[in-house]
Every structure is written in C-alpha cells, then in structure tokens.
Design a protein around this motif. Structure first.
Motif, PDB file in Angstrom:
ATOM      1  N   SER A 185       0.815  -1.221   0.000  1.00 14.67           N
ATOM      2  CA  SER A 185       0.000   0.000   0.000  1.00 14.67           C
ATOM      3  C   SER A 185       0.843   1.263   0.000  1.00 14.67           C
ATOM      4  O   SER A 185       0.341   2.351  -0.287  1.00 14.67           O
ATOM      5  CB  SER A 185      -0.924   0.002   1.222  1.00 14.67           C
ATOM      6  OG  SER A 185      -0.166  -0.065   2.423  1.00 14.67           O
ATOM      7  N   ASP A 186       2.131   1.149   0.300  1.00 11.86           N
ATOM      8  CA  ASP A 186       3.006   2.316   0.304  1.00 11.86           C
ATOM      9  C   ASP A 186       3.567   2.631  -1.070  1.00 11.86           C
ATOM     10  O   ASP A 186       4.310   3.610  -1.228  1.00 11.86           O
ATOM     11  CB  ASP A 186       4.183   2.090   1.275  1.00 11.86           C
ATOM     12  CG  ASP A 186       3.701   1.979   2.709  1.00 11.86           C
ATOM     13  OD1 ASP A 186       2.739   2.686   3.054  1.00 11.86           O
ATOM     14  OD2 ASP A 186       4.310   1.195   3.478  1.00 11.86           O
ATOM     15  N   VAL A 187       3.273   1.823  -2.075  1.00  9.44           N
ATOM     16  CA  VAL A 187       3.792   2.024  -3.428  1.00  9.44           C
ATOM     17  C   VAL A 187       2.758   2.767  -4.260  1.00  9.44           C
ATOM     18  O   VAL A 187       1.565   2.417  -4.242  1.00  9.44           O
ATOM     19  CB  VAL A 187       4.143   0.669  -4.086  1.00  9.44           C
ATOM     20  CG1 VAL A 187       4.630   0.892  -5.513  1.00  9.44           C
ATOM     21  CG2 VAL A 187       5.191  -0.065  -3.259  1.00  9.44           C
ATOM     22  N   TYR A 188       3.210   3.781  -5.003  1.00  6.41           N
ATOM     23  CA  TYR A 188       2.323   4.577  -5.856  1.00  6.41           C
ATOM     24  C   TYR A 188       2.862   4.553  -7.277  1.00  6.41           C
ATOM     25  O   TYR A 188       4.080   4.602  -7.498  1.00  6.41           O
ATOM     26  CB  TYR A 188       2.243   6.026  -5.363  1.00  6.41           C
ATOM     27  CG  TYR A 188       1.719   6.168  -3.958  1.00  6.41           C
ATOM     28  CD1 TYR A 188       0.354   6.311  -3.724  1.00  6.41           C
ATOM     29  CD2 TYR A 188       2.584   6.162  -2.866  1.00  6.41           C
ATOM     30  CE1 TYR A 188      -0.135   6.437  -2.429  1.00  6.41           C
ATOM     31  CE2 TYR A 188       2.113   6.287  -1.577  1.00  6.41           C
ATOM     32  CZ  TYR A 188       0.752   6.426  -1.362  1.00  6.41           C
ATOM     33  OH  TYR A 188       0.270   6.551  -0.091  1.00  6.41           O
ATOM     34  N   ILE A 209       7.914   6.441   2.455  1.00  6.74           N
ATOM     35  CA  ILE A 209       8.525   5.952   3.696  1.00  6.74           C
ATOM     36  C   ILE A 209       8.477   7.074   4.715  1.00  6.74           C
ATOM     37  O   ILE A 209       9.134   8.107   4.550  1.00  6.74           O
ATOM     38  CB  ILE A 209       9.978   5.492   3.458  1.00  6.74           C
ATOM     39  CG1 ILE A 209      10.021   4.359   2.428  1.00  6.74           C
ATOM     40  CG2 ILE A 209      10.623   5.042   4.766  1.00  6.74           C
ATOM     41  CD1 ILE A 209      11.409   3.893   2.079  1.00  6.74           C
ATOM     42  N   ARG A 210       7.636   6.903   5.734  1.00  8.74           N
ATOM     43  CA  ARG A 210       7.424   7.897   6.784  1.00  8.74           C
ATOM     44  C   ARG A 210       7.084   9.262   6.196  1.00  8.74           C
ATOM     45  O   ARG A 210       7.594  10.297   6.620  1.00  8.74           O
ATOM     46  CB  ARG A 210       8.657   7.986   7.687  1.00  8.74           C
ATOM     47  CG  ARG A 210       8.889   6.728   8.525  1.00  8.74           C
ATOM     48  CD  ARG A 210       9.996   6.937   9.517  1.00  8.74           C
ATOM     49  NE  ARG A 210      11.287   7.090   8.861  1.00  8.74           N
ATOM     50  CZ  ARG A 210      12.072   6.081   8.498  1.00  8.74           C
ATOM     51  NH1 ARG A 210      11.681   4.823   8.756  1.00  8.74           N
ATOM     52  NH2 ARG A 210      13.215   6.285   7.911  1.00  8.74           N
ATOM     53  N   GLY A 211       6.259   9.255   5.156  1.00  6.79           N
ATOM     54  CA  GLY A 211       5.793  10.485   4.552  1.00  6.79           C
ATOM     55  C   GLY A 211       6.678  11.034   3.463  1.00  6.79           C
ATOM     56  O   GLY A 211       6.289  11.976   2.761  1.00  6.79           O
ATOM     57  N   ASP A 212       7.894  10.497   3.274  1.00  8.32           N
ATOM     58  CA  ASP A 212       8.802  10.947   2.218  1.00  8.32           C
ATOM     59  C   ASP A 212       8.717   9.983   1.041  1.00  8.32           C
ATOM     60  O   ASP A 212       8.796   8.758   1.214  1.00  8.32           O
ATOM     61  CB  ASP A 212      10.237  11.011   2.728  1.00  8.32           C
ATOM     62  CG  ASP A 212      10.419  12.100   3.766  1.00  8.32           C
ATOM     63  OD1 ASP A 212       9.682  13.101   3.697  1.00  8.32           O
ATOM     64  OD2 ASP A 212      11.307  11.955   4.641  1.00  8.32           O
ATOM     65  N   CYS A 213       8.551  10.550  -0.162  1.00 12.23           N
ATOM     66  CA  CYS A 213       8.450   9.735  -1.370  1.00 12.23           C
ATOM     67  C   CYS A 213       9.790   9.702  -2.090  1.00 12.23           C
ATOM     68  O   CYS A 213      10.486  10.722  -2.195  1.00 12.23           O
ATOM     69  CB  CYS A 213       7.368  10.291  -2.297  1.00 12.23           C
ATOM     70  SG  CYS A 213       5.706  10.158  -1.615  1.00 12.23           S
ATOM     71  N   LEU A 251       5.213  -6.950  -1.980  1.00 12.17           N
ATOM     72  CA  LEU A 251       6.478  -6.622  -1.340  1.00 12.17           C
ATOM     73  C   LEU A 251       6.644  -7.311   0.006  1.00 12.17           C
ATOM     74  O   LEU A 251       7.619  -7.046   0.715  1.00 12.17           O
ATOM     75  CB  LEU A 251       6.586  -5.100  -1.149  1.00 12.17           C
ATOM     76  CG  LEU A 251       6.642  -4.257  -2.429  1.00 12.17           C
ATOM     77  CD1 LEU A 251       6.708  -2.779  -2.080  1.00 12.17           C
ATOM     78  CD2 LEU A 251       7.832  -4.659  -3.289  1.00 12.17           C
ATOM     79  N   ASP A 252       5.680  -8.191   0.336  1.00 14.44           N
ATOM     80  CA  ASP A 252       5.730  -8.818   1.653  1.00 14.44           C
ATOM     81  C   ASP A 252       6.970  -9.697   1.811  1.00 14.44           C
ATOM     82  O   ASP A 252       7.526  -9.805   2.900  1.00 14.44           O
ATOM     83  CB  ASP A 252       4.474  -9.655   1.888  1.00 14.44           C
ATOM     84  CG  ASP A 252       3.217  -8.784   1.946  1.00 14.44           C
ATOM     85  OD1 ASP A 252       3.374  -7.568   2.191  1.00 14.44           O
ATOM     86  OD2 ASP A 252       2.113  -9.317   1.728  1.00 14.44           O
ATOM     87  N   ALA A 253       7.422 -10.319   0.732  1.00 13.07           N
ATOM     88  CA  ALA A 253       8.586 -11.212   0.814  1.00 13.07           C
ATOM     89  C   ALA A 253       9.874 -10.524   0.383  1.00 13.07           C
ATOM     90  O   ALA A 253      10.908 -11.181   0.236  1.00 13.07           O
ATOM     91  CB  ALA A 253       8.358 -12.441  -0.049  1.00 13.07           C
ATOM     92  N   SER A 254       9.818  -9.217   0.165  1.00 14.39           N
ATOM     93  CA  SER A 254      10.987  -8.474  -0.314  1.00 14.39           C
ATOM     94  C   SER A 254      11.539  -7.570   0.787  1.00 14.39           C
ATOM     95  O   SER A 254      10.878  -7.278   1.786  1.00 14.39           O
ATOM     96  CB  SER A 254      10.625  -7.633  -1.536  1.00 14.39           C
ATOM     97  OG  SER A 254      10.133  -8.447  -2.578  1.00 14.39           O
TER      98      SER A 254
END
Length: 761
Positions: free
Chosen positions: A637-640, A651-655, A676-679
């Motif tokens: 969910s952190d990937v755009y 990552i912590r609000g920084d892209c 990305l769960d296994a990465s």
C-alpha cells in the motif's frame, strides 16, 4: 649509484614540499624564525645532495637561492609580498631543475637566468659587486679640481747632506691588492648530516665568478691515514683557497654561515697573514702545487694565476667546475675539464633511463603493528592445525572458535595493510599551488589558494590519480570562476580572489572540495550554449542541477576564444571520466555572484570494500555499506504508480523512486513484484544526497570484498562498478549505487521533492 640517486630525488620531493609549506606560510604573513629556517634548510639540503652527484646546474641555482634566503634569515630584508613572489617563482625553477636532473624536460636557460637575476636583486648583489666596491678616481678627486701654486725658497747651494743609516729591518713591498686566503677543515659532523665540503668550494667559486675572477685550490692530506686504517665517517682533509682581491671578507664568511659549527675555518688577507709574527718552521716545505683553477663562467682561456700559498701535502682532489651548458651549444669535443662533469651527470642520465621504482614512507609504528598481527596469525594458524587433528566434539567447537578468531585477525591485518598504504593528500595539494600561480599569471589575476585537510589519508594509488582532475578543476576555477580584478571591485568584492581546496573523510569516503568566491555559473549562458551546440533541445525544461552538469558534456565550452587555459571544450569531461573511473562522483553547487563549489566523493581505497551481500532473482551481489541508509520491510500500500509508468514509495511520509533491482539489471521481466511482503527494501543515497529504494529478495551477509575491475576483465555494465570473488569461488557484481539512483530520478518526470504534493493533488 642509481639506487642512491633515486633516494636523493625522493628526498628532493620531500624538501620541495617543505619549501612549499614554508613559502605559503610566509605568503600568509607568518614570518616566524623557525619558518624561515625551514625554508632555508630545504634549499640547503637540495644543494648539498646535488653537489654530491655533480648536478652543477642545480647546485648553482640552489646556491643563489640559498644566499637570498640567508638575507631573509639574517633580517637584511623582510618577507614582503613581492619578495615571497620571487621566492615562489624561484621554487618553481628549482623544482624544474630537479626534474631535469631526474631525466625530465630541459629547463629554459633564459627562465633560469631571469630568476637568478631577481634573487640577486633581492640579496643586494645585483651581480655587480665589483662595481659597488671598487672606488674610482672620480670618487676621490673632483673633476673641477685645480692645483694651487706654492712658492718654495731655494735650498742654499752650500748645503751638504749628512749621510745617516737607518736600520728598519727588511723592507717588504705592500701589494696593491692582497688576495683573500681561506683555510677550512670540516668536522665529522658535517658529513654525518649529509653535507659535503664540495658545497663550500662551490660557494667560494661563485664569489670569485661574481667578481670576474678565479680561485686557486689546494688540499692538505697530511692527516690522511693508510688505507687500511681509514674510516669512512671521519674527516681527514683540509683545504686552502685563494680568492681574488675584490672578494670581501663578509662575503666569504657568509659561505660558512650554515656550517660554522661543523667546520674550522679562517679568512685573512695575504698581506695581513704575512705581517703576523710566525715562528720559523723547523723544515721549510716545498712550494705548493696549484691543484685546481676554477675559471669564470664565460672565460675558458684566462691567463694562469699566481701560485697559491704553501700547504704541507698538496694533492690533486678537485677538477674545474664546468660552465653551464646552453641549449644552443654546438656539439663537439668537450673542453678540458668537462669530462668530470660528464661523468658526474652520467648517474642522473642512467637513472633516468632505468624504470623508476615506486616507494612510500611509512611510520615505524604502523610496520610494528603489522608485524604483531602477522605473529598472531602464525599462532592462530598453528592452533587451527592442531585442533584439526582432534575428532572429539570439544575439539570441533574450539576449531570453530579459532576460525572465527582468525577471521577477525585477517580483517585487522587488512586494516593494517591499508594503513601502510595510506598517504596524506598533502603532496598533491601542495603541487596545486604552482598550478594556481601559473594560471593566475596567465590570466593577470591575483588569486590565493588555501589548503585545508592536507593530512587526510587515502590509498596511495588514489593520491597518484588525483593530480590531473584537480589541475583541470583549479585552472577552470581561475579562468572561468574568478572574475577580473576590475569586475570584482565593481561588484563590491576585494580585487584578490580566493580558492579553497579541502579534503575530509565522510561516511567511509573522502570528499575533496574546490570552492571559489567568483561569479558563479551563468546558467543562462550555459543553457544557450548547450542549445547552440545541439546538446539539448531549445524547449528543454531543466533544473539548476541539470544545467550545472551540462558543463561536463564532451566538447562543451562557454569561452569566447581559445586560450592557453580554456576554449577547446576539453577538460571538464575528462575530469568526470577520471573521477568515475576511480569509483567517485562529482557534485556542483553554485550561487550567482557568490561562487561555485565542486565536490569529489571518492572511495578511501581502490582495493578493499566493506559491502553487504544481497540477492535478487537468484543472483548474489554486493552493495557498498556506505551507500545504504537503512533497510526495512514495507507494505504494498506504500507504493504509488506515476503517469509515466514509474513507481515511487512512501517511507514515513517521504516519497522516493522505487527501483526493482532484478528488473533494472534485466534479471527479471516484471517491473515490480506483485507483493512486497517477501521483499526487502534498501534505502540508498548517492553523493549529492538523492535517495531511492532498492527492492531485493534478501540480505545474506556483511563482509569485506576485494575489488576487481569489471571493464578490464569483461566490459562495462550499467549499474555495476566492479566485481569480486566470494569465499566459495563464485563471482559477484558490486553495484554502482550512484548510477542506479541517477537513472531512477532521470526516468521520473516529477522530481522526488515534488512527488508528495503531486500525489496529494
């Protein structure tokens, strides 16, 4: 003899560095007595060693240089800006003469003569001591003098003189001009410190030549023992030298100023010595034989001189010093006396033909530390060998511990070896002083170069390869960066420009910075020039950093006309290639009207690297530890996804750009993993501070690896800087983090700093 000569040239390099440091301190206003003495000692040491090898051109110039420095040391004049400028110019000539003696390019005789004259003017001789010391009749009798007539009464004719006999002893005729008699005997300490009596004789010869005269030299060997009893570290010989009458006692005393504590000497006029009471000798010695006559530089057919005063046992020990050869000299038979010079210079020519042996000077404690570690390694090896014969469980456990201990010991030995190879960047930095001086003279600018962090240590192979890039960058800073004095004054700046060259350790790398206080990069002009040359399209939208980097394009130049320094479009692209070949990167920061800063980020060594073993799509690779900021596991969910197809991660609000390593290196076809769960995510950073996130399968280990060139053994590969061989014998690639980050940012239309705002919109 060749090996000894190479040691002399190494010492010359060290003395020239000491001379550079001292003159730089004098230029900065530091006129302490110890600084002046250090400068004097450096020139004196070069002269002494050169005399031992018969390098007469080097000795003559060093002697004149030494005389001028002696005037500074004795306080006859102050180290003003103009005086130090002359000394710096003389130092460059002295350095070139050393290089010529080593077998390098011949130094222009006109340049040597010009510096010689400037040094003579400073010391006050001006090359015309005779004219200043000899009194003429016009100085004594005025031109308008007329005798006054006087009347004398005639003597009576009947006057008869009464004869009277006065006994004044034997009447001696006083010579019109008595020669100067110099007698000296060196102590053992003179030779122990590396000096030579030949230096004194050369100094006395130069005094005679300045007066257009010649000297007579005899050597007394009465104290010389039989060959079987001769000790090489003892002084047995003494010399007697007759100087022309025009030479003053003060000038002769100056020759012995530096060796006064290590040499017995006397300086008297021949007439004064004859008038002194002497006891009659028990046995009248035979007349001395004149063993050497040193003629003036340009007069090879001078009439023979008068015989020298007697000494006990004269022997022939010196040959005439030849006049310095000129480039236009017609080849032919050498005049009498030149054979000695040819023989003396033969050692230098032979050494020039012989391949130079590279060497370094290392602190003794580092060698001792390395020896201690090697001793421990031998003990550990014996322990492992003993434990390997045991088959019980306890023995196997101890064997594993011993192997682990040996691994730690091996790492310590690697660090110790790197410490031995480490050299300060001082040698390269001080060489840049001359580069700036020459470039400033060519551009008619007054520029001061300040050195910082000269003691920063890096691998010696890296030090050797920094000279050319730094030379290009500093010449560019002088020519393009610093404005003309008129432009600086008009802008409210001092007429004198400043450049700072610094070095420091940062994050396991060395950062070299070149900072000037010039006008900064004219980005508008750079952009227009790039469009004109077809480097970029006219409608290109570039950031300030991208415009700055255009100056590294091959053939790019903003110079209006070609000069000796710039205008050909060659230099900056060569610098970039050289730095990249060393595993480094260049960053630029420029503020219009304030100046420009160039930064080189380089590895501390080109041999060993601290790396992290990672795997991607089944391949094991190495990433430099210094480039990794942090490691983490994130959610999908952190990937755009961006409109151009690229992906970023928050990552912590920084892209920042997301780099699937297997895809970029063409190990896999998918652009990003489905999950990305296994990465594992590695946040990496390049030298300019730009960050990106690498997607890898796993982190396996952290280890030191030996760097092997991938280009020389295979070919250049994108994203790969080198290769290494792992413990199991397999070959692993070392990643080029800077290239990966730069490529990821270049493929994203929206810069990382604006990604967050774009996503929010």
């Amino acid at each position: 003899m060749d090996d000894i000569l190479q040691i002399f040239f190494q010492e010359c390099d060290e003395q020239l560095q000491e001379l550079e440091r001292g003159l730089s301190a004098l230029s900065d206003g530091e006129s302490e007595h110890e600084t002046v003495n250090a400068v004097f000692r450096a020139v004196h040491s070069i002269k002494g060693g050169a005399a031992s090898f018969g390098l007469d051109n080097l000795v003559r110039f060093a002697h004149v240089f030494e005389n001028s420095l002696d005037g500074l040391r004795s306080g006859r004049f102050a180290p003003t800006h103009d005086v130090v400028k002359v000394f710096l110019k003389a130092m460059d000539v002295l350095s070139d003469l050393v290089n010529e003696a080593r077998g390098g390019a011949t130094v222009d005789s006109a340049r040597v003569a010009e510096s010689h004259a400037e040094l003579a003017d400073i010391s006050g001789t001006g090359g015309n001591q005779n004219a200043s010391q000899a009194a003429t009749t016009e100085d004594v009798i005025p031109a308008d003098f007329s005798p006054v007539p006087m009347d004398f009464e005639p003597v009576p004719t009947d006057f008869e003189p009464v004869p009277f006999d006065f006994d004044f002893g034997e009447e001696e005729a006083t010579p019109a001009a008595a020669s100067l008699l110099v007698t000296f005997r060196p102590h053992d300490a003179l030779y122990e410190r590396g000096d030579d009596a030949r230096n004194i004789l050369i100094g006395l010869t130069d005094l005679a030549r300045e007066c257009d005269g010649e000297i007579q030299t005899t050597c007394d060997r009465s104290a010389l023992p039989p060959l079987t009893d001769l000790l090489p570290d003892k002084s047995y010989l003494s010399w007697q030298v007759v100087l022309p009458p025009a030479v003053s006692e003060d000038s002769a005393n100056a020759v012995f100023d530096w060796v006064s504590e290590d040499c017995d000497f006397s300086i008297v006029r021949e007439g004064a010595e004859a008038a002194a009471p002497q006891e009659p000798p028990a046995e009248q010695p035979e007349p001395a034989e004149v063993v050497a006559v040193m003629p003036p530089v340009e007069d090879h057919e001078a009439p023979p001189p008068a015989p020298a005063p007697s000494v006990a046992h004269p022997i022939q020990i010196l040959s005439p010093l030849p006049a310095p050869a000129t480039p236009d000299a017609h080849p032919g038979p050498s005049p009498a006396g030149s054979a000695a010079s040819s023989t003396a210079n033969g050692a230098a020519q032979t050494a020039a033909r012989k391949p130079e042996q590279a060497s370094i000077r290392v602190d003794l404690h580092r060698i001792d530390d390395l020896m201690d570690l090697v001793g421990e390694l031998v003990i550990a090896q014996a322990a492992i060998e003993s434990l390997s014969r045991r088959t019980d469980a306890a023995g196997q456990h101890e064997l594993v511990q011993s192997i682990s201990s040996m691994q730690s010991l091996t790492r310590d030995i690697q660090d110790a070896v790197m410490a031995v190879r480490a050299q300060p960047v001082r040698a390269v930095f001080q060489r840049m002083q001359r580069v700036v001086r020459e470039a400033s003279s060519m551009t008619h600018k007054d520029i001061v170069l300040t050195l910082e962090g000269e003691d920063t240590e890096v691998d010696r192979t890296l030090v050797e390869k920094l000279t050319d890039p730094l030379t290009h960058m500093l010449r560019n800073a002088v020519d393009h960066g610093i404005e003309s004095p008129e432009a600086r004054i008009a802008a409210g700046k001092p007429a004198e420009g400043h450049i700072v060259l610094s070095a420091e350790h940062r994050s396991g790398r060395i950062l070299i910075t070149i900072k000037d206080d010039g006008a900064g990069i004219n980005r508008q002009r750079v952009f227009e020039t790039a469009v004109k040359r077809g480097v970029i399209p006219a409608d290109a939208v570039l950031s300030d950093e991208e415009i700055n980097n255009l100056i590294f394009m091959p053939g790019f130049s903003t110079a209006a006309q070609v000069s000796n320094l710039s205008g050909r479009g060659v230099g900056m692209d060569v610098v970039k290639q050289a730095i990249q070949s060393l595993g480094g990167r260049i960053s630029i920061s420029s503020v219009p009207g304030k100046g420009t800063t160039f930064g080189f980020s380089l590895p501390l060594t080109l041999a060993i690297l601290d790396g992290m073993l990672i795997s991607a799509s089944g391949s094991t690779m190495v990433i430099p530890i210094s480039s990794v900021i942090e490691t983490m596991i994130v959610n999908q969910s952190d990937v755009y996804a961006l409109p151009d197809g690229s992906n970023v991660i928050s990552i912590r609000g920084d892209c920042m750009p997301l780099i699937p390593l297997a895809t970029v290196l063409k190990l896999s076809n998918s652009s990003t993993p489905d999950s990305l769960d296994a990465s594992v995510i590695l946040v990496v950073e390049n030298e300019s501070g730009a960050r990106a996130a690498l997607i890898v399968d796993e982190i396996r280990d952290q280890t030191q690896v030996v760097i092997k060139s991938i280009e020389s053994n295979y070919r250049q590969i994108f994203g790969v800087s080198a290769a290494t061989i792992l413990g199991d014998g397999s070959v692993s690639l070392i990643l080029d983090v800077s290239a990966l980050v730069a490529s990821a940012i270049g493929h994203i239309d929206i810069k990382p700093s604006n990604i967050r705002a774009e996503l929010a919109a």
